[in-house]
Design a protein around this motif. Structure first.
Motif, PDB file in Angstrom:
ATOM      1  N   GLN A 214       0.824  -1.217   0.000  1.00 34.35           N
ATOM      2  CA  GLN A 214       0.000   0.000   0.000  1.00 34.35           C
ATOM      3  C   GLN A 214       0.855   1.263   0.000  1.00 34.35           C
ATOM      4  O   GLN A 214       0.545   2.230  -0.708  1.00 34.35           O
ATOM      5  CB  GLN A 214      -0.961  -0.004   1.202  1.00 34.35           C
ATOM      6  CG  GLN A 214      -1.956  -1.156   1.196  1.00 34.35           C
ATOM      7  CD  GLN A 214      -2.736  -1.255  -0.104  1.00 34.35           C
ATOM      8  OE1 GLN A 214      -3.230  -0.261  -0.635  1.00 34.35           O
ATOM      9  NE2 GLN A 214      -2.833  -2.470  -0.647  1.00 34.35           N
ATOM     10  N   PHE A 215       1.945   1.274   0.750  1.00 36.17           N
ATOM     11  CA  PHE A 215       2.842   2.432   0.748  1.00 36.17           C
ATOM     12  C   PHE A 215       3.480   2.623  -0.626  1.00 36.17           C
ATOM     13  O   PHE A 215       3.642   3.739  -1.093  1.00 36.17           O
ATOM     14  CB  PHE A 215       3.934   2.296   1.819  1.00 36.17           C
ATOM     15  CG  PHE A 215       3.472   2.698   3.193  1.00 36.17           C
ATOM     16  CD1 PHE A 215       3.009   3.978   3.429  1.00 36.17           C
ATOM     17  CD2 PHE A 215       3.503   1.798   4.241  1.00 36.17           C
ATOM     18  CE1 PHE A 215       2.589   4.367   4.694  1.00 36.17           C
ATOM     19  CE2 PHE A 215       3.086   2.169   5.506  1.00 36.17           C
ATOM     20  CZ  PHE A 215       2.619   3.451   5.738  1.00 36.17           C
ATOM     21  N   GLU A 216       3.838   1.540  -1.265  1.00 37.92           N
ATOM     22  CA  GLU A 216       4.432   1.631  -2.603  1.00 37.92           C
ATOM     23  C   GLU A 216       3.435   2.208  -3.603  1.00 37.92           C
ATOM     24  O   GLU A 216       3.795   2.974  -4.492  1.00 37.92           O
ATOM     25  CB  GLU A 216       4.907   0.251  -3.060  1.00 37.92           C
ATOM     26  CG  GLU A 216       5.678   0.291  -4.362  1.00 37.92           C
ATOM     27  CD  GLU A 216       6.262  -1.062  -4.732  1.00 37.92           C
ATOM     28  OE1 GLU A 216       6.397  -1.310  -5.940  1.00 37.92           O
ATOM     29  OE2 GLU A 216       6.575  -1.855  -3.821  1.00 37.92           O
ATOM     30  N   ARG A 217       2.173   1.875  -3.441  1.00 38.25           N
ATOM     31  CA  ARG A 217       1.135   2.381  -4.340  1.00 38.25           C
ATOM     32  C   ARG A 217       0.857   3.877  -4.143  1.00 38.25           C
ATOM     33  O   ARG A 217       0.257   4.508  -5.006  1.00 38.25           O
ATOM     34  CB  ARG A 217      -0.155   1.588  -4.148  1.00 38.25           C
ATOM     35  CG  ARG A 217      -0.050   0.172  -4.660  1.00 38.25           C
ATOM     36  CD  ARG A 217      -1.341  -0.579  -4.427  1.00 38.25           C
ATOM     37  NE  ARG A 217      -1.222  -1.955  -4.888  1.00 38.25           N
ATOM     38  CZ  ARG A 217      -2.111  -2.898  -4.622  1.00 38.25           C
ATOM     39  NH1 ARG A 217      -3.191  -2.609  -3.916  1.00 38.25           N
ATOM     40  NH2 ARG A 217      -1.925  -4.115  -5.076  1.00 38.25           N
ATOM     41  N   MET A 218       1.271   4.429  -3.029  1.00 37.65           N
ATOM     42  CA  MET A 218       1.023   5.847  -2.765  1.00 37.65           C
ATOM     43  C   MET A 218       1.684   6.751  -3.799  1.00 37.65           C
ATOM     44  O   MET A 218       1.202   7.841  -4.063  1.00 37.65           O
ATOM     45  CB  MET A 218       1.473   6.220  -1.358  1.00 37.65           C
ATOM     46  CG  MET A 218       0.547   5.739  -0.290  1.00 37.65           C
ATOM     47  SD  MET A 218       1.069   6.360   1.303  1.00 37.65           S
ATOM     48  CE  MET A 218      -0.099   5.543   2.364  1.00 37.65           C
ATOM     49  N   GLN A 219       2.765   6.288  -4.391  1.00 41.05           N
ATOM     50  CA  GLN A 219       3.423   7.107  -5.414  1.00 41.05           C
ATOM     51  C   GLN A 219       2.547   7.282  -6.643  1.00 41.05           C
ATOM     52  O   GLN A 219       2.780   8.167  -7.459  1.00 41.05           O
ATOM     53  CB  GLN A 219       4.762   6.502  -5.802  1.00 41.05           C
ATOM     54  CG  GLN A 219       4.671   5.190  -6.541  1.00 41.05           C
ATOM     55  CD  GLN A 219       6.032   4.593  -6.811  1.00 41.05           C
ATOM     56  OE1 GLN A 219       7.041   5.261  -6.650  1.00 41.05           O
ATOM     57  NE2 GLN A 219       6.060   3.345  -7.226  1.00 41.05           N
ATOM     58  N   ASN A 220       1.511   6.460  -6.778  1.00 37.66           N
ATOM     59  CA  ASN A 220       0.591   6.575  -7.907  1.00 37.66           C
ATOM     60  C   ASN A 220      -0.502   7.617  -7.675  1.00 37.66           C
ATOM     61  O   ASN A 220      -1.267   7.917  -8.592  1.00 37.66           O
ATOM     62  CB  ASN A 220      -0.066   5.216  -8.204  1.00 37.66           C
ATOM     63  CG  ASN A 220       0.962   4.167  -8.564  1.00 37.66           C
ATOM     64  OD1 ASN A 220       2.004   4.470  -9.106  1.00 37.66           O
ATOM     65  ND2 ASN A 220       0.660   2.921  -8.240  1.00 37.66           N
ATOM     66  N   MET A 221      -0.586   8.128  -6.471  1.00 32.40           N
ATOM     67  CA  MET A 221      -1.610   9.137  -6.171  1.00 32.40           C
ATOM     68  C   MET A 221      -1.277  10.417  -6.934  1.00 32.40           C
ATOM     69  O   MET A 221      -0.110  10.810  -7.021  1.00 32.40           O
ATOM     70  CB  MET A 221      -1.654   9.411  -4.667  1.00 32.40           C
ATOM     71  CG  MET A 221      -2.090   8.217  -3.842  1.00 32.40           C
ATOM     72  SD  MET A 221      -1.955   8.524  -2.068  1.00 32.40           S
ATOM     73  CE  MET A 221      -2.990   9.955  -1.863  1.00 32.40           C
ATOM     74  N   PRO A 222      -2.280  11.069  -7.505  1.00 29.56           N
ATOM     75  CA  PRO A 222      -2.025  12.293  -8.280  1.00 29.56           C
ATOM     76  C   PRO A 222      -1.232  13.348  -7.507  1.00 29.56           C
ATOM     77  O   PRO A 222      -0.332  13.970  -8.060  1.00 29.56           O
ATOM     78  CB  PRO A 222      -3.428  12.788  -8.624  1.00 29.56           C
ATOM     79  CG  PRO A 222      -4.281  11.562  -8.594  1.00 29.56           C
ATOM     80  CD  PRO A 222      -3.684  10.686  -7.519  1.00 29.56           C
ATOM     81  N   ALA A 223      -1.526  13.517  -6.242  1.00 34.88           N
ATOM     82  CA  ALA A 223      -0.816  14.542  -5.465  1.00 34.88           C
ATOM     83  C   ALA A 223       0.664  14.201  -5.335  1.00 34.88           C
ATOM     84  O   ALA A 223       1.524  15.075  -5.457  1.00 34.88           O
ATOM     85  CB  ALA A 223      -1.445  14.692  -4.084  1.00 34.88           C
ATOM     86  N   VAL A 224       0.969  12.947  -5.106  1.00 35.78           N
ATOM     87  CA  VAL A 224       2.368  12.531  -4.974  1.00 35.78           C
ATOM     88  C   VAL A 224       3.072  12.619  -6.319  1.00 35.78           C
ATOM     89  O   VAL A 224       4.204  13.087  -6.415  1.00 35.78           O
ATOM     90  CB  VAL A 224       2.460  11.107  -4.378  1.00 35.78           C
ATOM     91  CG1 VAL A 224       3.899  10.614  -4.365  1.00 35.78           C
ATOM     92  CG2 VAL A 224       1.871  11.079  -2.970  1.00 35.78           C
ATOM     93  N   ALA A 225       2.399  12.192  -7.382  1.00 34.15           N
ATOM     94  CA  ALA A 225       2.992  12.275  -8.718  1.00 34.15           C
ATOM     95  C   ALA A 225       3.258  13.731  -9.089  1.00 34.15           C
ATOM     96  O   ALA A 225       4.297  14.055  -9.659  1.00 34.15           O
ATOM     97  CB  ALA A 225       2.073  11.611  -9.745  1.00 34.15           C
ATOM     98  N   ALA A 226       2.317  14.618  -8.758  1.00 35.93           N
ATOM     99  CA  ALA A 226       2.503  16.053  -9.040  1.00 35.93           C
ATOM    100  C   ALA A 226       3.684  16.598  -8.240  1.00 35.93           C
ATOM    101  O   ALA A 226       4.473  17.391  -8.753  1.00 35.93           O
ATOM    102  CB  ALA A 226       1.230  16.822  -8.710  1.00 35.93           C
TER     103      ALA A 226
END
Length: 139
Positions: free
Chosen positions: A27-39
């Motif tokens: 789940q933590f690894e998937r957080m990088q896929n969140m738009p806010a994190v990607a931005a």
């Protein structure tokens, strides 16, 4: 006799904790896929690129300032840096060296700095390049 640990219960609980940690890691690894994190990552890359550009501008400004003080053709020139924040290859070592560059060499320098190539006489190109690198001394 006091109660003893039940190792089979401990082992089962440890397996459950291990599985929970593995699930959390996914789940933590998937957080990088969140738009806010990607931005945020794009913003950080843009800031890093701007920082490199500012650094190159500072180096080149310093080089031009020093080149503007050169009054003899055999005094070493301060090289300007290119897009990779490294001195541009085949940068003339001195004004005398700049005066010896042929048309292909001067065109290569124009291209390295992203300067427009014009169909001009070689002497005019040399003079233009000299001005670009900060030279005041007439070529």
């Amino acid at each position: 006799m006091a109660e003893q640990p039940e190792f089979n219960v401990v082992a089962a609980e440890m397996v459950q904790v291990s599985n929970s940690h593995a699930s959390l890691a996914v789940q933590f690894e998937r957080m990088q896929n969140m738009p806010a994190v990607a931005a945020e990552n794009r913003i950080l890359r843009a800031i890093n690129e701007l920082s490199q550009q500012i650094h190159r501008v500072e180096i080149n400004t310093y080089a031009r300032l020093n080149n503007s003080r050169i009054i003899h053709e055999n005094i070493p020139l301060f090289p300007l840096y290119g897009q990779d924040n490294q001195p541009v290859a085949h940068f003339p070592l001195t004004i005398a060296h700049l005066r010896q560059l042929d048309n292909n060499q001067i065109n290569g320098l124009f291209q390295a700095f992203g300067l427009p190539l014009r169909d001009e006489e070689l002497e005019i190109k040399r003079r233009s390049f000299g001005q670009y690198i900060g030279l005041i001394m007439v070529l």
